[in-house]
Design a protein around this motif. Structure first.
Motif, short mmCIF file in Angstrom:
data_model
loop_
_atom_site.label_atom_id
_atom_site.label_comp_id
_atom_site.label_asym_id
_atom_site.label_seq_id
_atom_site.Cartn_x
_atom_site.Cartn_y
_atom_site.Cartn_z
N ARG A 118 0.82 -1.22 0.00
CA ARG A 118 0.00 0.00 0.00
C ARG A 118 0.85 1.27 0.00
O ARG A 118 0.34 2.35 -0.25
CB ARG A 118 -0.94 -0.01 1.21
CG ARG A 118 -1.92 -1.19 1.21
CD ARG A 118 -3.05 -1.00 2.21
NE ARG A 118 -2.61 -0.99 3.59
CZ ARG A 118 -2.53 -2.06 4.38
NH1 ARG A 118 -2.85 -3.27 3.90
NH2 ARG A 118 -2.14 -1.96 5.64
N LYS A 119 2.13 1.13 0.31
CA LYS A 119 3.07 2.27 0.34
C LYS A 119 2.51 3.44 1.14
O LYS A 119 2.52 4.60 0.69
CB LYS A 119 3.44 2.69 -1.08
CG LYS A 119 4.17 1.60 -1.86
CD LYS A 119 4.59 2.07 -3.22
CE LYS A 119 5.34 0.97 -3.97
NZ LYS A 119 5.76 1.40 -5.33
N GLU A 120 2.05 3.13 2.35
CA GLU A 120 1.40 4.14 3.18
C GLU A 120 2.37 5.19 3.72
O GLU A 120 1.94 6.29 4.10
CB GLU A 120 0.67 3.46 4.35
CG GLU A 120 -0.55 2.66 3.92
CD GLU A 120 -1.30 2.05 5.09
OE1 GLU A 120 -0.83 2.19 6.25
OE2 GLU A 120 -2.34 1.42 4.85
N PHE A 121 3.65 4.86 3.78
CA PHE A 121 4.59 5.75 4.48
C PHE A 121 5.65 6.36 3.55
O PHE A 121 6.65 6.90 4.01
CB PHE A 121 5.29 4.97 5.60
CG PHE A 121 4.36 4.12 6.42
CD1 PHE A 121 3.28 4.68 7.07
CD2 PHE A 121 4.55 2.74 6.51
CE1 PHE A 121 2.40 3.90 7.82
CE2 PHE A 121 3.68 1.95 7.26
CZ PHE A 121 2.61 2.53 7.90
N VAL A 122 5.42 6.28 2.26
CA VAL A 122 6.40 6.79 1.29
C VAL A 122 6.29 8.30 1.12
O VAL A 122 7.30 9.01 1.01
CB VAL A 122 6.21 6.07 -0.07
CG1 VAL A 122 7.09 6.70 -1.14
CG2 VAL A 122 6.55 4.58 0.07
N GLU A 123 5.05 8.81 1.10
CA GLU A 123 4.84 10.24 0.84
C GLU A 123 4.52 10.98 2.14
O GLU A 123 3.80 10.46 3.00
CB GLU A 123 3.68 10.42 -0.14
CG GLU A 123 3.87 9.73 -1.47
CD GLU A 123 2.59 9.74 -2.30
OE1 GLU A 123 1.66 10.47 -1.92
OE2 GLU A 123 2.54 9.00 -3.30
N PRO A 124 5.01 12.22 2.27
CA PRO A 124 4.68 13.00 3.47
C PRO A 124 3.23 13.49 3.42
O PRO A 124 2.68 13.74 2.35
CB PRO A 124 5.65 14.19 3.39
CG PRO A 124 5.96 14.32 1.93
CD PRO A 124 5.93 12.92 1.37
#
Length: 378
Positions: A118-124
């Motif tokens: 889900r790449k929940e923590f890649v973008e601020p």
């Protein structure tokens, strides 16, 4: 060909030996011996099984048993756990729970999916389902008296600083309102008998109450867990403005130090020993007739050694008991001795170790207040 394979094998070992790759990228277990050649991370066997369930994202191999080609080894060398952490954990909220290898399957599974799939923590600044201070939904709750699970509407509010639940979806008044600063949440799949089982513990009138919940969707129940942590973290930020973020996160949810069956006797130490389920929640030793009871039958405060608390193996001098299990523990407090028996020597050693960890820690001002309450109890 043999020489090339030898060079590739040596290059793999060199990357594997890097300090950053000495623990599993996902759960922190030492000496991982698997790796994802599409993500470039070194992981343990248990986490590799979870990666196998997301093959579109992660492809794994054994570092010991499988063949690695030169391109795959070069990819590992260019990535590794430090690069992956900087990428996939770049913006993990401070309150979000990072599972360790001793945590349940569900927590580790959702952590891995959140990071890589889900790449929940890649973008601020990404809006996450547990981060806006308000969460509402249906959870299955165990009935206090009949042991059956029923759908109940829950509402968590940062603004109100509480968790509520309603017996009917359209009910205007909640059945219970739980202040956020009294809440603990811990996953209990084995005890509850459901892989997504969550135990909510809270204090009411300084007595412990348990609520047992689950949701069929693993992501949803983990989102609830992290939402509780988020609301509690923001409450503590206001209550303790000078405390560091690390201090505050250490005061969010906690796992119990030890749980299991022991036998106990009463204060006169002449009554027969009765089998009870015990939960050691830091300084509170609670005992229940059944592991899924809503209320403890009793609680024992376990203070620090410097305040007269200690744990010993065996019975106090001159005491004789009638018990089934032969492995005795005595908890010494300033007011009285508590006698317990364990079924096996291993159980006794584990309980003694858990009690010792508690008595070796100095007490906080808040714990002195709890101790005073226990002494005032009738």
């Amino acid at each position: 060909m043999a020489a090339k394979n030898h060079r590739t094998g040596m290059a793999l070992k060199e990357v594997w030996r890097r300090e950053e790759n000495a623990i599993c990228a996902d759960c922190g277990k030492p000496d991982p011996d698997w790796a994802s050649y599409t993500l470039g991370v070194f992981i343990c066997l248990d986490c590799s099984r979870i990666h196998c369930n997301i093959p579109s994202v992660s492809q794994v191999k054994s570092l010991r048993m499988d063949h690695w080609d030169e391109a795959q080894v070069q990819f590992l060398a260019q990535h590794g756990n430090a690069v992956a952490k900087a990428t996939y954990e770049a913006h993990v909220p401070i309150y979000y729970y990072h599972p360790v290898h001793t945590d349940c399957q569900l927590l580790r599974e959702q952590w891995i999916q959140a990071k890589y799939q889900r790449k929940e923590f890649v973008e601020p600044g990404k809006q996450l389902p547990f981060s806006n201070g308000l969460k509402e939904g249906i959870l299955w709750k165990r009935g206090r008296d009949n042991g059956q699970y029923f759908p109940r509407r829950f509402l968590l509010s940062e603004r109100e600083g509480c968790l509520k639940y309603y017996t009917k979806q359209d009910a205007k008044e909640p059945k219970i309102v739980i202040k956020i600063d009294t809440i603990n949440a811990t996953f209990q799949p084995e005890k509850i008998g459901h892989p997504n089982g969550l135990q909510i513990t809270y204090l009411k009138d300084n007595k412990t109450r348990n609520i047992f919940l689950y949701h069929e969707d693993g992501k949803e129940i983990v989102d609830w867990f992290n939402a509780i942590r988020a609301v509690l973290f923001h409450y503590l930020k206001v209550a303790f403005p000078v405390a560091s973020d690390n201090e505050l996160t250490s005061r969010l949810t906690r796992n119990f130090l030890k749980e299991g069956y022991m036998e106990k006797t009463g204060p006169r130490q002449k009554e027969p020993f009765k089998k009870r389920w015990f939960t050691l929640d830091h300084r509170r030793l609670m005992y229940f007739k059944d592991p899924l009871d809503a209320f403890a039958k009793g609680e024992v405060f376990v203070g620090s050694g410097e305040n007269g608390y200690s744990v010993k193996q065996g019975l106090p001098v001159g005491v004789q008991g009638t018990f089934t299990w032969p492995f005795v523990i005595t908890i010494v407090t300033p007011d009285r001795d508590y006698l317990f028996t364990c079924e096996t020597e291993r159980d006794r050693q584990e309980w003694v170790a858990a009690f010792s960890r508690v008595t070796e820690q100095p007490m906080t001002p808040q714990e002195y207040a709890v101790e005073a309450y226990f002494k005032l109890k009738p």
